[in-house]
Motif scaffolding. Sequence first.
Motif, PDB file in Angstrom:
ATOM      1  N   THR A 134      49.756 -28.068  66.193  1.00 29.77           N
ATOM      2  CA  THR A 134      49.142 -27.892  65.139  1.00 29.77           C
ATOM      3  C   THR A 134      48.857 -29.323  64.293  1.00 29.77           C
ATOM      4  N   ASP A 169      49.079 -31.046  60.363  1.00 32.29           N
ATOM      5  CA  ASP A 169      49.674 -31.125  59.210  1.00 32.29           C
ATOM      6  C   ASP A 169      48.832 -30.940  58.122  1.00 32.29           C
ATOM      7  N   VAL A 179      44.639 -31.992  57.573  1.00 30.44           N
ATOM      8  CA  VAL A 179      43.449 -31.042  57.581  1.00 30.44           C
ATOM      9  C   VAL A 179      42.691 -31.389  56.410  1.00 30.44           C
ATOM     10  N   TYR A 195      40.151 -22.629  59.635  1.00 30.38           N
ATOM     11  CA  TYR A 195      41.410 -23.063  58.778  1.00 30.38           C
ATOM     12  C   TYR A 195      41.670 -22.064  57.596  1.00 30.38           C
ATOM     13  N   SER A 213      47.405 -24.009  62.852  1.00 33.83           N
ATOM     14  CA  SER A 213      47.598 -24.625  61.790  1.00 33.83           C
ATOM     15  C   SER A 213      47.662 -23.605  60.398  1.00 33.83           C
ATOM     16  N   SER A 255      50.706 -21.467  60.772  1.00 33.43           N
ATOM     17  CA  SER A 255      51.910 -22.394  60.513  1.00 33.43           C
ATOM     18  C   SER A 255      52.179 -22.610  59.286  1.00 33.43           C
ATOM     19  N   HIS A 256      51.020 -23.171  58.402  1.00 30.21           N
ATOM     20  CA  HIS A 256      51.278 -23.924  56.925  1.00 30.21           C
ATOM     21  C   HIS A 256      51.486 -22.376  56.109  1.00 30.21           C
TER      22      HIS A 256
END
Length: 301
Positions: free
Chosen positions: A110, A112, A116, A144, A248, A251-252
């Motif tokens: 991913t 962070d 991004v 995203y 990403s 995960s975020h």
Amino acid sequence: MQQPVTAFIDYLRYEKQHSPHTLSAYQRDLARVMQQATVRDIQEWEKITEKQLKYWLGLWHEDGLSSRSLQRLISSLRRFYQYLLTRGVVSNNPAQLLRAPKTGRPLPVTLDADQVNNLLDDQYGQADGDPLKCRDLAILELFYSSGLRLAELAALNVDSFSDGFSQVRVLGKRSKERVVPVGSKARQAVQHWLTFRELFVRGESDSALFLSKQGKRISTRQIQNRIKEFAREAGMSVGVHPHMLRHSFASHLLESSGDLRSIQELLGHSDISTTQIYTHLDFQHLAAVYDKAHPRAKKKD
């Protein structure tokens, strides 16, 4: 041996509505088995035994085929033989008890949050005067913002959005539809692209949201290439691809909310065990924070 395979692929394509990517994987796996059978002068699927399949798996493993690929091949064989059983072509399923070597599942890679932001924010000025850059930015923002798969994004139409572009209707795997939210940055980027989109329409108006320079729906390969180029121009030190943005996103979101079930729904996973890979990634992040912050986390010299 090819005729049953062709019928099976048609069954998956038209009745089960599997994606071209999935169909291609089945075809490769079954072609690999047919090649071995041909070398040994085996002309029928009925003639292949469990013992032979175990031996062939060993050969492929020695040739470097990964455990994950072997597991997929076994799964393909099981399903194919089950199909043949239901149609009376064979009398047993020799792949039913096969097992591949266990392998650890690699954690997804991913970006962070800072990466991004660097990827997206620095490109807004250039996008204002470049229609294709504007399109690419909208693609990245959507990946995203909403955690879309590559094929899902490529298949989007202009009318896929609703409620002032705050929601998008997505056709996922096995034609399973879901509606996911669209963040404010992604909404703005998509709406900005729509002001340029008409420049690329050729002949009859195409329903596709994202068009190529030739006025056709942009392909998955083109999307991959454009994202790679976009990231390179943004000075990214890592190779960026669509699934990295999906990873990403998940995960975020998990890091902020801890709500695994909601993330499962947003990603379109049929089984929550698929989504649980992100809990390992989240723990990895927490462990790194712990090691850096806790006074007694590391031994001092």
